[in-house]
Design an enzyme around this catalytic site. Sequence first.
Site, PDB file in Angstrom:
ATOM      1  N   SER A 114       0.807  -1.216   0.000  1.00 29.99           N
ATOM      2  CA  SER A 114       0.000   0.000   0.000  1.00 29.99           C
ATOM      3  C   SER A 114       0.843   1.271   0.000  1.00 29.99           C
ATOM      4  CB  SER A 114      -0.934   0.017   1.215  1.00 29.99           C
ATOM      5  OG  SER A 114      -0.197  -0.075   2.413  1.00 29.99           O
ATOM      6  N   HIS A 137      -2.235  -2.239  -5.937  1.00 27.02           N
ATOM      7  CA  HIS A 137      -2.661  -1.899  -4.584  1.00 27.02           C
ATOM      8  C   HIS A 137      -4.181  -1.981  -4.486  1.00 27.02           C
ATOM      9  CE1 HIS A 137      -3.552   1.314  -1.358  1.00 27.02           C
ATOM     10  NE2 HIS A 137      -3.464   0.115  -0.796  1.00 27.02           N
ATOM     11  N   GLU A 149      -5.041   0.269  -7.570  1.00 22.95           N
ATOM     12  CA  GLU A 149      -4.046   1.155  -8.163  1.00 22.95           C
ATOM     13  C   GLU A 149      -2.971   0.302  -8.836  1.00 22.95           C
ATOM     14  OE1 GLU A 149      -3.647   4.974  -5.395  1.00 22.95           O
ATOM     15  OE2 GLU A 149      -3.637   3.112  -4.245  1.00 22.95           O
ATOM     16  N   ASN A 188      -3.464   6.469  -0.764  1.00 24.89           N
ATOM     17  CA  ASN A 188      -2.952   6.629   0.590  1.00 24.89           C
ATOM     18  C   ASN A 188      -2.313   7.994   0.810  1.00 24.89           C
ATOM     19  OD1 ASN A 188      -3.553   4.553   2.435  1.00 24.89           O
ATOM     20  ND2 ASN A 188      -2.271   3.139   1.289  1.00 24.89           N
TER      21      ASN A 188
END
Length: 309
Positions: A114, A137, A149, A188
């Site tokens: 992540s 991700h 992602e 993130n």
Amino acid sequence: MNGRLSVAIVGAGLMGHGIGQVFARAGHRVVLTDPAPDVLAQAIPRVEQNLRAEGVDAAGVVCNLSTQPDLRKAVSGADLVIEAAPEKLELKHRIFTEVAAAAPSHAVLASNTSVIPITRIGEPLDADARGRLVGTHWWNPPHLIPLVEVVRSEYTRMDVFEQTFAWLAAVGKAPVKVHRDVTGFIGNRLQHALWREAIALVAGGVCDAEAIDTVVKNSFGLRMPVLGPMENADLVGLELTRDVHRVLFPDLHEDKAPSPLLDRLIAQGHGGMRSGQGLRPWTPAAADEVRRALATHLIRMLESRAAGR
């Protein structure tokens, strides 16, 4: 998607079993592997539990799933290998070194990290394996959150990047292309920028943690499923956006380290829901209700999207 894929998932715990579920539900052969026997033993039952919660017949999905404790055997026939191990760089180095040696030479190698740049994960690999390494991700819970992602490192071959994106779209996900391999990728970086400011507001005595959650869930959080931040900026106009930023940005927090408030809470044994106290207090019943409400909400949103197609 051309034909039926053979997919190996390395790590059958929090994320891995759900990732495997997505591919198995789309009709692909999936092998789950994990070094922990108890985790591996619970992987398929957890998939069955997920499917029951969604009202899906589990039999038609779990027939595509199998488990294999030996990593080399698990990846030996794979077209796609997805690593879903803990966020420890040395562990990922070891896994991909072993996977690259055991998987077919055509296999796409994907990491579910992540935050760790994919280029760093591929450091021990030879040039061919680095070219087949890509970031994928997924978001928790992976069988319910549409986004994945797809991250291209400086070495990832373009055909691998495009093929991975196409595979994910074909199994019903909403992939996005991350063209530059930055720490935390897209989601993130956005999420934790919000968390940094939220924790700073609590630490500074502006409000308590409950107020933060109330504000988000009852204001801009309501808009976000249909109005992303770039759309919102265009909606209100870029001149207003710029004027607000001129006033606000100088006062926002730019801390380069985690908040000392987190250190204090952790030192007191307040680690979050599992310990009964984090930024907010939690009873087991309250924590379970949040998890249940989240799963129910996500299932309803997915059903609503499907109905609107």
